[in-house]
Design a protein around this motif. Structure first.
Motif, PDB file in Angstrom:
ATOM      1  N   SER A  61     -80.057   9.720 -88.739  1.00 17.42           N
ATOM      2  CA  SER A  61     -80.904   8.341 -89.090  1.00 17.42           C
ATOM      3  C   SER A  61     -82.406   8.821 -89.251  1.00 17.42           C
ATOM      4  CB  SER A  61     -80.807   7.807 -87.566  1.00 17.42           C
ATOM      5  OG  SER A  61     -79.804   7.543 -87.118  1.00 17.42           O
ATOM      6  N   ALA A  62     -82.513   9.349 -90.260  1.00 18.60           N
ATOM      7  CA  ALA A  62     -83.866   9.785 -90.870  1.00 18.60           C
ATOM      8  C   ALA A  62     -83.771  10.155 -92.207  1.00 18.60           C
ATOM      9  CB  ALA A  62     -84.667  10.691 -89.931  1.00 18.60           C
ATOM     10  N   GLU A  69     -84.430  19.674 -90.759  1.00 17.24           N
ATOM     11  CA  GLU A  69     -84.785  20.100 -89.486  1.00 17.24           C
ATOM     12  C   GLU A  69     -83.742  20.107 -88.405  1.00 17.24           C
ATOM     13  OE1 GLU A  69     -88.390  19.107 -88.325  1.00 17.24           O
ATOM     14  OE2 GLU A  69     -88.009  18.248 -86.442  1.00 17.24           O
ATOM     15  N   ARG A 100     -90.309  27.373 -87.029  1.00 20.78           N
ATOM     16  CA  ARG A 100     -90.472  26.714 -85.783  1.00 20.78           C
ATOM     17  C   ARG A 100     -89.650  26.597 -84.824  1.00 20.78           C
ATOM     18  NH1 ARG A 100     -94.671  21.715 -87.377  1.00 20.78           N
ATOM     19  NH2 ARG A 100     -95.390  22.707 -89.425  1.00 20.78           N
ATOM     20  N   PRO A 212     -81.020  21.845 -77.969  1.00 18.07           N
ATOM     21  CA  PRO A 212     -81.989  22.083 -79.082  1.00 18.07           C
ATOM     22  C   PRO A 212     -83.422  21.613 -78.654  1.00 18.07           C
ATOM     23  CG  PRO A 212     -80.390  20.561 -80.124  1.00 18.07           C
ATOM     24  CD  PRO A 212     -79.924  20.863 -78.699  1.00 18.07           C
ATOM     25  N   ARG A 213     -84.182  21.842 -79.375  1.00 19.96           N
ATOM     26  CA  ARG A 213     -85.646  21.602 -79.195  1.00 19.96           C
ATOM     27  C   ARG A 213     -85.892  20.120 -79.501  1.00 19.96           C
ATOM     28  NH1 ARG A 213     -89.420  26.678 -80.995  1.00 19.96           N
ATOM     29  NH2 ARG A 213     -88.802  28.079 -79.379  1.00 19.96           N
ATOM     30  N   TRP A 215     -84.421  16.334 -79.306  1.00 23.90           N
ATOM     31  CA  TRP A 215     -83.213  15.530 -78.611  1.00 23.90           C
ATOM     32  C   TRP A 215     -82.730  14.500 -79.690  1.00 23.90           C
ATOM     33  CZ3 TRP A 215     -82.649  10.413 -78.498  1.00 23.90           C
ATOM     34  CH2 TRP A 215     -81.751   9.607 -77.356  1.00 23.90           C
ATOM     35  N   TYR A 216     -83.731  14.088 -80.593  1.00 21.88           N
ATOM     36  CA  TYR A 216     -83.271  12.866 -81.531  1.00 21.88           C
ATOM     37  C   TYR A 216     -82.205  13.587 -82.547  1.00 21.88           C
ATOM     38  CZ  TYR A 216     -83.979   9.038 -85.037  1.00 21.88           C
ATOM     39  OH  TYR A 216     -83.718   8.205 -85.726  1.00 21.88           O
ATOM     40  N   HIS A 240     -78.737   6.616 -79.667  1.00 24.74           N
ATOM     41  CA  HIS A 240     -80.033   5.739 -80.288  1.00 24.74           C
ATOM     42  C   HIS A 240     -79.607   4.691 -81.088  1.00 24.74           C
ATOM     43  CE1 HIS A 240     -79.113   8.576 -83.666  1.00 24.74           C
ATOM     44  NE2 HIS A 240     -79.905   7.550 -84.488  1.00 24.74           N
TER      45      HIS A 240
ATOM     46  N   ALA B  62     -88.250   7.250 -88.846  1.00 25.83           N
ATOM     47  CA  ALA B  62     -86.950   7.404 -88.177  1.00 25.83           C
ATOM     48  C   ALA B  62     -86.966   6.103 -87.186  1.00 25.83           C
ATOM     49  CB  ALA B  62     -86.746   8.652 -87.506  1.00 25.83           C
ATOM     50  N   THR B  63     -86.096   6.095 -86.355  1.00 20.92           N
ATOM     51  CA  THR B  63     -86.057   4.940 -85.231  1.00 20.92           C
ATOM     52  C   THR B  63     -86.776   5.274 -83.903  1.00 20.92           C
ATOM     53  OG1 THR B  63     -84.108   5.709 -83.865  1.00 20.92           O
ATOM     54  CG2 THR B  63     -83.538   4.367 -86.017  1.00 20.92           C
ATOM     55  N   SER B  65     -86.586   5.997 -81.003  1.00 15.97           N
ATOM     56  CA  SER B  65     -86.140   7.265 -80.315  1.00 15.97           C
ATOM     57  C   SER B  65     -86.688   8.486 -80.989  1.00 15.97           C
ATOM     58  CB  SER B  65     -84.790   7.638 -79.997  1.00 15.97           C
ATOM     59  OG  SER B  65     -83.999   6.549 -79.379  1.00 15.97           O
ATOM     60  N   ALA B  66     -87.174   8.767 -82.176  1.00 17.69           N
ATOM     61  CA  ALA B  66     -87.958   9.515 -82.736  1.00 17.69           C
ATOM     62  C   ALA B  66     -89.192   9.564 -82.653  1.00 17.69           C
ATOM     63  CB  ALA B  66     -87.302   9.450 -84.256  1.00 17.69           C
ATOM     64  N   GLU B  69     -89.977  11.123 -79.547  1.00 21.20           N
ATOM     65  CA  GLU B  69     -90.054  12.774 -79.748  1.00 21.20           C
ATOM     66  C   GLU B  69     -91.214  13.100 -80.454  1.00 21.20           C
ATOM     67  OE1 GLU B  69     -86.411  14.455 -80.016  1.00 21.20           O
ATOM     68  OE2 GLU B  69     -86.675  15.625 -81.878  1.00 21.20           O
ATOM     69  N   PHE B  90     -84.906   4.780 -70.337  1.00 20.20           N
ATOM     70  CA  PHE B  90     -85.700   5.297 -71.418  1.00 20.20           C
ATOM     71  C   PHE B  90     -87.054   6.234 -70.616  1.00 20.20           C
ATOM     72  CE2 PHE B  90     -83.408   1.939 -73.365  1.00 20.20           C
ATOM     73  CZ  PHE B  90     -83.247   2.594 -74.512  1.00 20.20           C
ATOM     74  N   ARG B  93     -84.921   9.050 -70.129  1.00 21.80           N
ATOM     75  CA  ARG B  93     -84.970  10.078 -71.680  1.00 21.80           C
ATOM     76  C   ARG B  93     -86.312  10.842 -71.871  1.00 21.80           C
ATOM     77  NH1 ARG B  93     -82.790   7.006 -76.829  1.00 21.80           N
ATOM     78  NH2 ARG B  93     -80.918   6.829 -75.495  1.00 21.80           N
ATOM     79  N   ASP B  96     -86.399  14.237 -70.417  1.00 19.14           N
ATOM     80  CA  ASP B  96     -85.274  15.275 -71.131  1.00 19.14           C
ATOM     81  C   ASP B  96     -86.272  15.600 -72.282  1.00 19.14           C
ATOM     82  OD1 ASP B  96     -83.578  16.623 -72.856  1.00 19.14           O
ATOM     83  OD2 ASP B  96     -82.064  14.859 -72.572  1.00 19.14           O
ATOM     84  N   ARG B 100     -87.696  19.380 -73.232  1.00 18.44           N
ATOM     85  CA  ARG B 100     -87.474  20.256 -74.451  1.00 18.44           C
ATOM     86  C   ARG B 100     -88.749  20.709 -75.189  1.00 18.44           C
ATOM     87  NH1 ARG B 100     -81.856  18.335 -76.836  1.00 18.44           N
ATOM     88  NH2 ARG B 100     -80.965  17.148 -75.250  1.00 18.44           N
ATOM     89  N   ARG B 213     -93.095  21.880 -82.682  1.00 15.49           N
ATOM     90  CA  ARG B 213     -91.548  22.265 -82.808  1.00 15.49           C
ATOM     91  C   ARG B 213     -90.974  21.603 -83.931  1.00 15.49           C
ATOM     92  NH1 ARG B 213     -89.550  24.016 -76.838  1.00 15.49           N
ATOM     93  NH2 ARG B 213     -91.033  25.475 -76.512  1.00 15.49           N
ATOM     94  N   SER B 214     -91.390  20.382 -84.369  1.00  9.80           N
ATOM     95  CA  SER B 214     -90.716  19.511 -85.228  1.00  9.80           C
ATOM     96  C   SER B 214     -91.833  19.741 -86.606  1.00  9.80           C
ATOM     97  CB  SER B 214     -90.569  18.123 -84.763  1.00  9.80           C
ATOM     98  OG  SER B 214     -90.241  17.253 -85.838  1.00  9.80           O
ATOM     99  N   TYR B 216     -90.605  17.615 -89.136  1.00  9.47           N
ATOM    100  CA  TYR B 216     -90.516  16.329 -89.794  1.00  9.47           C
ATOM    101  C   TYR B 216     -91.559  15.268 -89.072  1.00  9.47           C
ATOM    102  CZ  TYR B 216     -88.167  12.112 -91.346  1.00  9.47           C
ATOM    103  OH  TYR B 216     -87.835  10.974 -91.827  1.00  9.47           O
ATOM    104  N   LEU B 217     -91.666  15.504 -87.764  1.00 11.31           N
ATOM    105  CA  LEU B 217     -92.620  14.718 -86.802  1.00 11.31           C
ATOM    106  C   LEU B 217     -94.018  15.305 -86.779  1.00 11.31           C
ATOM    107  CD1 LEU B 217     -89.931  13.511 -84.484  1.00 11.31           C
ATOM    108  CD2 LEU B 217     -90.633  12.220 -86.272  1.00 11.31           C
ATOM    109  N   ASP B 218     -94.414  16.193 -87.452  1.00 12.29           N
ATOM    110  CA  ASP B 218     -95.748  16.955 -87.342  1.00 12.29           C
ATOM    111  C   ASP B 218     -96.885  15.805 -87.578  1.00 12.29           C
ATOM    112  OD1 ASP B 218     -98.141  18.426 -87.550  1.00 12.29           O
ATOM    113  OD2 ASP B 218     -97.011  20.381 -88.414  1.00 12.29           O
TER     114      ASP B 218
END
Lengths: 363, 363
Positions: A61-62, A69, A100, A212-213, A215-216, A240, B62-63, B65-66, B69, B90, B93, B96, B100, B213-214, B216-218
């Motif tokens: 979902s991205a 990633e 990373r 994994p680091r 969750w998504y 999600h 992303a949705t 939940s991302a 994250e 939530f 969540r 969690d 991570r 660590r991400s 994509y979401l940096d």
């Protein structure tokens, strides 16, 4: 005013009309049995375009970059040696993403525009955990021999970026030994950007990171909702909220592609790419990607001396609503990228982009 | 056959027609000046619904939940103490996701159905790096007092989940001291699922993880493409391919909401929720969320003794194409969740869902 663009850059491409219509269909909930059927059929059709029987084949979902990633974050244990074939921007990005995740990255650098040197990659480390490469480098328009990497991978996992190859050129994940693969919807699949078609085989899944680091993108948890669960006909666990409109659109795009036939779709991309590359050379332009490794769906061409790359792109956009891409990285101003992908892999698109370039370049 | 569902569950809701039409508009490239204008306007309208002037306010690709994250992965340094108010799924969540990221999590547990106990959360640790809470718990239908958390947060950052509150009830990120917030598009914003509206203030951004660590979401890298860059009118750096159709749809949904007026939209949600909750109680049903903390946009109701929760939901779906949600977690079979969000916050939807429930329950 709504602009109607010809999307002839490196992606997104103009979606298939079927995919666009599906986007605007009545929305379904992510746990609706009707949506779960669409999701299951989508996973099954994705198996066909991936060339795999992997149960764990699903649309993440991205966008495609999140697919990259997900590939690393689920499979790299801290300290793992990851050999990355770098022959363009997306190979470079792999090194960043893998690092990373705690990988010891061994980057095998190549000149941009060249395909991956299989021998060099396979001999870069005696026992890597993962060997990673890009099948079709979006930054350079180059195809690499993934099958040869698979044949020589030994005990390593083979991780492949198929963002620009999926549904454009031959892709046979199982036959080629691809253990982990990710792609995007917005190129040869002919769907808007927003999902990352993903596949992972049992061998890679068994070696995965338990927690994994991310969750998504945790495949162990995602498996409760799609892929694994659907393959087993089991109960769905909410993870999600799936982007249901995007999945419906991917379903429609895949249906369209498989109705036409995957071989026919590949042939259409090849014909369009061949005609475009011949036409560009007839105009006196020089192609950038190494001969013999040129992607049909994405053509890279050198900007002629003395020509302002950005000005040409701007004029194409403003006069003809026609988008082509700049080069990537160090080649931003010296290369153009022209994609004829998915719905745009057609003879009329070839004629149009050649005529427009001729006009603007005065050739 | 295309099913037209009434999406009266906890989300997605039926999108505004404007948002659906925009999804099917001609697709734009992610670097097209026309798309960048749409993106900038979207960020600006998001600032209004968030109640913030934060430059870094943007739709993540992303949705929701991302979004959660992204919130933690960009702000949690290994070993940081993160106090999480847990009064539903939530909040759970969050523990969690934070763990991570390497957080030392201090979970402050509450009975589900109750709002967050502000004093208990604020006194849970003498010097947390982050205090995290859910504004509107989607799992229980409960609203918590985020402003009180902000008033007492001290040096900590306040991280808030606004997935089900944004554009449904009052939300004033700046006035309430929210440093980091994330939301989703598929609830009161009235857009399909697929994006996570996100905001972060300078205080939190300055304390961020330099290389999260991400990839994509940096947020540091994303800032080159939207938010920061657009606020400064600067050059755009390609990060990933934005989901352009989804962003265009969010733009249309936000335009519709701001045309109606945010106060009027909130009032519409309140009226629909009040009427629904009154109607359910008139039917002899008992509400689940604590009185005084009930969300108007998402109502939780106890399944009467002896009634098969899943059978009722199935009958509603099959006879009336009407979706309501099961409960979450331990309440899966004993609670229903009924959302009247975005486009569905209307008097006719109230009548319909009440009439359908009466019919199926035989009351």
């Amino acid at each position: 005013m709504i602009r109607e663009r010809h999307l002839f850059g490196p992606g997104p491409s103009n979606p298939y009309p079927e995919a666009t219509r599906a986007l605007a269909s009545p929305l379904l909930g992510h746990l609706d049995p009707e949506f779960l059927r669409i999701m299951d059929e989508t996973c099954e059709m994705l198996r066909t375009v991936w060339g795999t029987t992997n149960a764990r084949t699903l649309p993440l979902s991205a966008t495609g970059s999140a697919g990259m990633e997900a590939a690393f974050v689920n499979t790299v244990h801290p300290g793992d040696v990851v050999v990355v074939a770098v022959n363009g921007l997306f190979g470079q990005r792999m090194t960043d993403v893998a690092a990373r995740c705690g990988a010891e990255v061994v980057a095998v650098e190549h000149e941009w525009g060249q395909p991956v040197d299989v021998d060099r990659v396979l001999s870069a480390h005696p026992s890597p955990a993962i060997i990673a490469a890009v099948h079709a480098e979006t930054s350079t328009g180059v195809r690499s021999d993934v099958a040869a990497l698979g044949a020589g991978k030994g005990d390593a996992l083979l991780l492949v970026d198929a963002v620009t190859s999926i549904a454009g050129i031959e892709l046979r994940a199982d036959d080629w030994g691809i253990d982990i693969g990710y792609a995007g919807t917005q190129k040869c699949l002919g769907v808007a950007p927003g999902l990352a078609p993903f596949t992972i085989d049992d061998r890679a899944f068994e070696r995965r990171v338990e927690k994994p680091r991310s969750w998504y993108l945790d495949l162990g948890m995602l498996g409760g909702y799609v892929g694994e669960a659907s393959a087993k006909g089991g109960q769905r666990t909410y993870h999600h909220t799936a982007p249901t409109a995007m999945v419906a659109s991917l379903h429609a795009g895949l249906t369209r592609i498989l109705d036409e036939g995957l071989d026919a779709v590949h042939a259409r991309h090849q014909e369009a790419g061949d005609a475009l590359q011949a036409g560009l050379q007839e105009m006196g332009l020089e192609l950038f990607a190494a001969e013999g490794s040129r992607l049909p769906e994405l053509t890279t061409v050198k900007v002629p001396d003395g020509v302002d790359s950005a000005a040409v792109r701007k004029e194409l956009l403003e006069r003809f609503d026609l988008e082509i891409g700049a080069g990537a990285g160090a080649y931003a101003a010296s290369v153009w990228r022209i994609g004829l992908m998915g719905r745009n892999a057609r003879p009329d698109a070839v004629l149009l982009v050649l005529a427009a370039l001729k006009d603007v370049l005065g050739r």
